[in-house]
Design a protein around this motif. Structure first.
Motif, PDB file in Angstrom:
ATOM      1  N   LYS A  51      12.197  -3.855 -12.980  1.00  0.00           N
ATOM      2  CA  LYS A  51      11.884  -3.169 -11.731  1.00  0.00           C
ATOM      3  C   LYS A  51      10.679  -2.256 -11.938  1.00  0.00           C
ATOM      4  O   LYS A  51      10.604  -1.545 -12.937  1.00  0.00           O
ATOM      5  N   PHE A  52       9.727  -2.303 -11.011  1.00  0.00           N
ATOM      6  CA  PHE A  52       8.609  -1.357 -10.994  1.00  0.00           C
ATOM      7  C   PHE A  52       8.732  -0.519  -9.743  1.00  0.00           C
ATOM      8  O   PHE A  52       8.881  -1.047  -8.647  1.00  0.00           O
ATOM      9  N   GLU A  53       8.671   0.790  -9.909  1.00  0.00           N
ATOM     10  CA  GLU A  53       8.642   1.700  -8.769  1.00  0.00           C
ATOM     11  C   GLU A  53       7.428   2.587  -8.916  1.00  0.00           C
ATOM     12  O   GLU A  53       7.253   3.248  -9.940  1.00  0.00           O
ATOM     13  N   GLY A  54       6.565   2.568  -7.901  1.00  0.00           N
ATOM     14  CA  GLY A  54       5.363   3.372  -7.995  1.00  0.00           C
ATOM     15  C   GLY A  54       4.395   3.106  -6.866  1.00  0.00           C
ATOM     16  O   GLY A  54       4.773   2.647  -5.791  1.00  0.00           O
ATOM     17  N   THR A  55       3.120   3.364  -7.154  1.00  0.00           N
ATOM     18  CA  THR A  55       2.066   3.325  -6.149  1.00  0.00           C
ATOM     19  C   THR A  55       1.304   2.007  -6.188  1.00  0.00           C
ATOM     20  O   THR A  55       0.957   1.511  -7.259  1.00  0.00           O
ATOM     21  N   TYR A  56       1.047   1.496  -5.008  1.00  0.00           N
ATOM     22  CA  TYR A  56       0.245   0.281  -4.828  1.00  0.00           C
ATOM     23  C   TYR A  56      -0.969   0.623  -3.984  1.00  0.00           C
ATOM     24  O   TYR A  56      -0.890   1.428  -3.057  1.00  0.00           O
ATOM     25  N   ARG A  57      -2.098  -0.015  -4.314  1.00  0.00           N
ATOM     26  CA  ARG A  57      -3.299   0.070  -3.490  1.00  0.00           C
ATOM     27  C   ARG A  57      -3.907  -1.326  -3.434  1.00  0.00           C
ATOM     28  O   ARG A  57      -4.074  -1.973  -4.462  1.00  0.00           O
ATOM     29  N   GLY A  58      -4.214  -1.783  -2.216  1.00  0.00           N
ATOM     30  CA  GLY A  58      -4.824  -3.101  -2.082  1.00  0.00           C
ATOM     31  C   GLY A  58      -3.992  -4.219  -2.669  1.00  0.00           C
ATOM     32  O   GLY A  58      -4.525  -5.150  -3.262  1.00  0.00           O
TER      33      GLY A  58
ATOM     34  N   GLU B 136       0.855  -1.197   0.000  1.00  0.00           N
ATOM     35  CA  GLU B 136       0.000   0.000   0.000  1.00  0.00           C
ATOM     36  C   GLU B 136       0.887   1.241   0.000  1.00  0.00           C
ATOM     37  O   GLU B 136       1.779   1.372   0.826  1.00  0.00           O
ATOM     38  N   GLY B 137       0.660   2.129  -0.969  1.00  0.00           N
ATOM     39  CA  GLY B 137       1.491   3.329  -1.062  1.00  0.00           C
ATOM     40  C   GLY B 137       2.693   3.081  -1.959  1.00  0.00           C
ATOM     41  O   GLY B 137       2.660   2.253  -2.861  1.00  0.00           O
ATOM     42  N   HIS B 138       3.773   3.791  -1.698  1.00  0.00           N
ATOM     43  CA  HIS B 138       4.961   3.715  -2.549  1.00  0.00           C
ATOM     44  C   HIS B 138       5.743   2.439  -2.291  1.00  0.00           C
ATOM     45  O   HIS B 138       5.913   2.018  -1.150  1.00  0.00           O
ATOM     46  N   GLY B 139       6.218   1.824  -3.391  1.00  0.00           N
ATOM     47  CA  GLY B 139       7.040   0.632  -3.257  1.00  0.00           C
ATOM     48  C   GLY B 139       7.823   0.328  -4.511  1.00  0.00           C
ATOM     49  O   GLY B 139       7.581   0.904  -5.576  1.00  0.00           O
ATOM     50  N   VAL B 140       8.773  -0.583  -4.369  1.00  0.00           N
ATOM     51  CA  VAL B 140       9.626  -1.016  -5.478  1.00  0.00           C
ATOM     52  C   VAL B 140       9.573  -2.536  -5.549  1.00  0.00           C
ATOM     53  O   VAL B 140       9.860  -3.219  -4.562  1.00  0.00           O
ATOM     54  N   PHE B 141       9.194  -3.060  -6.725  1.00  0.00           N
ATOM     55  CA  PHE B 141       9.185  -4.499  -6.969  1.00  0.00           C
ATOM     56  C   PHE B 141      10.298  -4.810  -7.950  1.00  0.00           C
ATOM     57  O   PHE B 141      10.374  -4.205  -9.016  1.00  0.00           O
TER      58      PHE B 141
END
Length: 116
Positions: free
Chosen positions: A53-60, A41-46
């Motif tokens: 690499k994905f950097e951005g916003t997550y919800r649920g 939830e919120g900002h993260g890096v996968f």
């Protein structure tokens, strides 16, 4: 750490991941960022084991909002994400190659087709 080989290092509230933390799967994939109630939830890096690499916003627990995917080639897709899909491409940063032995030592950009 779980029997499945998954690991989590970070903050908890009760028995749920909550706050800043890093979650790693046996495949080598890793998420670092914010958790609420056991979900991203919120900002993260996968980071995938293949190097994307994905950097951005997550919800649920899913990508939702602004983010950037960086591919192994160096190319980046910047836009708005809904789940694993790029809902709106804002722009592409082309991969740049550098060859000091080339007649064009500053390298060259690779032409990319982008959706409208």
């Amino acid at each position: 750490s779980w029997d499945s080989g998954e690991t989590y290092e970070g903050e908890y509230v009760g028995d749920k991941k909550h706050g800043q933390g890093s979650y790693t799967w046996p495949s080598g994939a890793r998420f670092s960022g914010h958790f609420e109630g056991d979900q991203k939830e919120g900002h993260g890096v996968f980071q995938s084991p293949e190097g994307e690499k994905f950097e951005g916003t997550y919800r649920g627990d899913i990508r939702d909002g602004e983010g950037v995917v960086t591919y192994q080639s160096g190319r980046q897709d910047v836009g708005t994400w809904k789940g694993e899909k790029l809902a709106q491409l804002k722009f592409v940063v082309a991969a740049v190659s550098f060859d000091p032995y080339s007649p064009h030592p500053l390298g060259s950009t690779h032409s990319l087709d982008t959706p409208d």
